[in-house]
Design an enzyme around this catalytic site. Structure first.
Site, short mmCIF file in Angstrom:
data_model
loop_
_atom_site.label_atom_id
_atom_site.label_comp_id
_atom_site.label_asym_id
_atom_site.label_seq_id
_atom_site.Cartn_x
_atom_site.Cartn_y
_atom_site.Cartn_z
N ALA A 173 0.77 -1.25 0.00
CA ALA A 173 0.00 0.00 0.00
C ALA A 173 0.80 1.29 0.00
O ALA A 173 0.30 2.32 -0.46
CB ALA A 173 -0.95 0.00 1.21
N PRO A 175 2.96 4.53 -0.78
CA PRO A 175 2.76 5.52 0.29
C PRO A 175 1.32 5.83 0.64
O PRO A 175 1.06 6.69 1.46
CB PRO A 175 3.44 6.76 -0.29
CG PRO A 175 3.22 6.65 -1.76
CD PRO A 175 3.30 5.18 -2.07
N ASP A 241 -0.73 -3.82 -5.89
CA ASP A 241 0.08 -2.90 -6.69
C ASP A 241 1.53 -3.27 -6.41
O ASP A 241 2.18 -2.70 -5.53
CB ASP A 241 -0.23 -1.46 -6.30
CG ASP A 241 0.46 -0.45 -7.21
OD1 ASP A 241 0.46 -0.66 -8.43
OD2 ASP A 241 1.01 0.54 -6.69
N CYS A 294 3.88 -0.63 -12.53
CA CYS A 294 4.21 0.55 -13.33
C CYS A 294 5.43 0.23 -14.20
O CYS A 294 6.38 1.01 -14.27
CB CYS A 294 4.45 1.77 -12.45
SG CYS A 294 5.74 1.57 -11.20
#
Length: 615
Positions: A173, A175, A241, A294
C-alpha cells in the site's frame, strides 16, 4: 574679442561635457544589461531547480538504459519511435478529490482558479492540473481535500470496483495513494486493511491515511505470508500494486532508472510470483483481485497472470474494456504462449488485461489485470463466517464497550451529551473556579505528564478518559460504529469484523483518537482530520485565503488582536471568537478541519505537531 586661449578652453569644456554624457549613457545601458542578465540567470536557475525538484526530465532529455531501449524496440516495432517521442513530451500532473470530505463538483466550486483543473477521463474524482499551480502549497491540501497522484496510478483502484461495506485489502500500500482512493469508495462503511512490508514506508502510509480522514482502516507492516495465515478467504476486494522494476516511471523520476539497473526484472518477478500466491489465499469466493505494476516488462505483467491462472484454475480474467487510449495485454509476449494447450489457454486470457502506454494516454506507463474468483455459494447467501460483502450491515452497529466499567461510563457520557453545549461551558467554568483549569494543571507545582502512565490520575481507564473528553468536545462520539481498543495509553476506534491481530505488526489499529495523559485526554491530529466540522462543540473557521490559516498551519499562536480582514467574507474568524470558551477548538479552513487549538483568554494556542505543519 575673446582670446584664442579662452576659445580653446570652451572647446575642451564642450568636449568634456559630451564625453561625460556618453559615459553616463553607456553606464545606464550597462546597468540595464546587467539587470537583464541577473533576471535571466535567476529565471534559468529557477527553471532548472523546478525541473530537478519535480523530476521533470522531459525538457532536459532522458538517458535511457541501452538494454531497455533495445527490448522496447524489439517489442513495439513500428510504435517504437512514438514511444520514444513520449519522453520529450510534457509530463501530466494529477490530483484526486477526496470523497470522504467533499464531492468533485463541490471541490471545483471552491478550488483556486489558478489550478486550471481538467478532468481525468478514467476517474470521476481525478483532475489534471498545471505544475505551476503547486496544489501541495494550499490549505485545502492540509485539510485532506485531495491527494496528489499521477493520473495513470488512479486506474487500478477504479478497476477494483469497491462497494461500501466491502472488506478490502491493499497489500502493497505505501505511500497510500491507492489506499485513500479505496477508502473514498468505501465511504466509511466496511473495512480497509492497508499493508506494506517496509517499515519506513508505513510512516508515509499511515500519515496519508490520516490526512484523508479515513476512519475504518487498519495499517499493518507484514509480509503477505503472515497476513494469509490470518485472513484466509476473508477479503471481497484485494489490490496488489506490486513492487516492480518501474520502467513506466522513467519519465516521471530519473531515480527509477538507477533502481532499474540495480533491481533486475528477474528479481522483481520472483517477488511478484510469491505475493500473488499469498494474495489469492486471502480472496473470498466471488471476490475480485486487481494486479498492477508501473512497468512495461511482460515478465512482470502478462507472464505473472498466465502463471497464476495455471496454478489457480478457480480464477478467471475479467476483460477490461479498452477505453481512453488503453491497450490490451500481449499474450504473444508470454512464455506460456508457446507451451501446451493448457498454457496457451492461460496465455490467451491475458489479452483481457490492460496496458497504459505513455504515447497513447495522458499519463505514465502502467499495467493492470482484473481477476475474479468463482463463487462457491449461491447469490445472496453469505460465506462461511456470515459475511455478505457490501450487503453486510455489521459496519453500522454502534460502538462496542468491552467492560462493565466502560458501559457505566458510557451512560454517564450520554448524560453529558444531553446536557448540551451549556453544560460543557459551565463545566469548563467550574474547572477554572476549582483551580483545575489550564488543562488540568495546578500552577507551578503541577506534576509533569508521565508518558508511561496507562491510567488516568482519577482512576479512569484510557477508554474512559476518551469518553469523558468526547462527551464534552464531540457529543455523539459514543455512537460511532467500531470498537474502542487501547494500546497502552493510545486509543483507537477499530472497524467491525476484524479477526484477532495477535502476532501481526500493527502500525495503526484503527482510527487513532489520541492518548490518555495523566490528567487529560490529548486528541490526535488523525481525530481532527477524520471529523466533520458539525461534530465538534467548538470550531474556528478561517478562509483558505486568509493569513491566519497560514500562520496556524505554520504552528503559530493566534491572538484576537492579530485579526486581518483579508478573508473571503471580509471578516476575520479571530474577530468572531467571542463565542468560544476555554478548551479544545477544532480549527477549520473553508469549513474543513485542519487540526486542534486551545482557546484561552483571547488566544488560540496551536496544537499542530511539527510533522503536520506547513513547510
Amino acid at each position: 574679442m575673446p582670446s584664442d586661449n579662452s576659445s580653446g578652453m570652451g572647446d575642451v569644456f564642450a568636449a568634456g561635457v559630451a564625453s561625460f554624457h556618453f559615459a553616463s549613457c553607456l553606464m545606464k545601458k550597462m546597468k540595464r544589461l546587467a539587470t537583464h542578465f541577473i533576471l535571466l540567470r535567476k529565471t534559468i536557475s529557477c527553471e532548472f531547480a523546478t525541473i530537478l525538484r519535480q523530476g521533470d526530465l522531459t525538457r532536459m532529455g532522458i538517458e535511457l538504459p541501452v538494454v531497455f531501449k533495445e527490448k522496447m524496440k524489439e517489442r513495439l516495432g513500428s510504435e517504437f519511435e512514438a514511444f520514444m517521442a513520449s519522453y520529450d513530451a510534457q509530463r501530466w500532473y494529477g490530483l484526486r478529490v477526496n470523497r470522504l470530505k467533499i464531492s468533485p463538483a463541490d471541490y471545483l466550486a471552491i478550488a483556486p482558479k489558478e489550478e486550471r483543473l481538467e478532468p481525468i477521463l478514467w476517474s470521476e474524482e481525478g483532475f489534471y492540473y498545471e505544475e505551476s499551480s503547486r496544489p501541495g502549497k494550499h490549505p485545502h491540501y492540509h485539510a485532506g481535500l485531495y491527494y496528489i497522484q499521477e493520473p495513470s496510478a488512479m486506474v487500478p483502484a477504479e478497476l477494483l470496483e469497491v462497494r461500501p461495506g466491502d472488506r478490502v485489502l491493499d497489500l502493497c500500500a505505501a505511500p497510500g495513494g491507492k489506499s485513500t482512493q479505496l477508502a473514498g469508495k468505501l465511504g466509511g462503511e466496511g473495512l480497509l486493511i492497508a499493508n506494506d512490508n517496509a517499515r519506513e514506508r508505513t510512516k508515509a502510509l499511515a500519515k496519508n491515511m490520516e490526512l484523508a480522514g479515513v476512519r475504518n482502516a487498519v495499517v499493518l507492516n507484514e509480509e503477505p505470508a503472515a497476513l494469509a495465515d490470518v485472513f484466509a478467504g476473508f477479503f471481497d476486494r484485494i489490490l496488489v500494486d506490486a513492487p516492480c522494476s518501474g520502467e513506466g516511471m522513467f519519465r516521471k523520476d530519473e531515480s527509477m532508472i538507477r533502481q532499474w539497473e540495480r533491481h533486475s526484472v528477474e528479481r522483481c518477478s520472483l517477488m511478484q510470483h510469491d505475493i500473488l500466491r499469498h494474495a489469492v489465499r486471502m480472496l473470498a469466493p466471488g471476490g475480485r483481485l486487481v494486479y498492477s505494476t508501473c512497468t512495461f516488462s511482460p515478465e512482470e505483467n502478462e507472464d505473472q497472470i498466465a502463471s497464476l491462472l495455471l496454478d489457480h484454475p478457480e480464477l478467471t480474467v475479467y476483460a477490461v474494456p479498452l477505453r481512453y487510449g488503453w491497450s490490451s495485454g500481449r499474450p504473444e509476449w508470454t512464455a506460456a504462449a508457446s507451451g501446451s494447450e493448457t498454457t496457451r489457454k492461460a496465455a490467451a486470457q491475458v489479452a483481457g488485461t490492460v496496458r497504459l502506454w505513455p504515447h497513447h494516454v495522458q499519463g505514465e506507463g502502467h499495467y493492470a489485470a482484473v481477476l475474479e474468483r468463482r463463487p462457491t455459494t449461491e447469490p445472496g447467501r453469505s460465506d462461511v463466517d456470515g459475511h455478505t460483502g457490501a450487503a453486510d450491515s455489521s459496519s453500522n452497529k454502534a460502538l462496542l464497550i468491552r467492560s462493565e466499567a466502560d458501559a457505566v461510563f458510557q451512560k454517564k457520557g450520554r448524560g453529558l451529551q444531553r446536557a448540551g453545549r451549556e453544560d460543557y461551558r459551565s463545566s469548563r467554568r467550574g474547572e477554572q473556579q476549582t483551580g483545575r483549569g489550564n488543562n488540568g494543571k495546578n500552577g507551578k507545582n503541577a506534576p509533569r505528564f508521565d508518558k508511561k502512565a496507562h491510567k488516568h490520575a482519577r482512576g479512569l481507564s484510557p477508554e474512559q478518559s476518551w469518553l469523558e473528553f468526547a462527551a464534552a468536545v464531540l457529543p455523539g462520539a459514543e455512537l460511532w460504529p467500531g470498537r474502542l481498543i487501547s494500546y497502552g495509553s493510545r486509543i483507537y476506534l477499530q472497524p467491525q469484523g476484524l479477526p484477532e491481530l495477535d502476532g501481526l505488526q500493527v502500525v495503526r489499529a484503527g482510527w487513532y483518537l489520541g492518548e490518555a495523559g495523566k490528567y487529560k485526554f490529548e486528541p490526535s491530529q488523525a481525530l481532527a482530520l477524520g471529523l466533520s466540522a458539525v461534530e465538534a462543540v467548538q470550531t474556528l473557521d478561517f478562509p483558505s485565503n486568509s493569513p491566519e490559516i497560514i500562520r496556524y498551519l505554520k504552528g503559530e499562536t493566534l491572538q484576537r488582536g492579530d485579526e486581518s480582514s483579508d478573508g473571503q467574507d471580509g471578516r476575520s474568524a479571530m474577530a468572531q471568537a467571542d463565542r468560544l470558551h476555554k478548551g479544545y477548538v477544532l480549527v477549520c479552513t473553508d469549513g474543513f478541519p485542519v487540526g486542534w487549538g486551545k482557546w484561552d483568554g483571547g488566544m488560540l494556542k496551536n496544537e499542530l505537531s511539527a510533522g503536520w505543519r506547513w513547510t
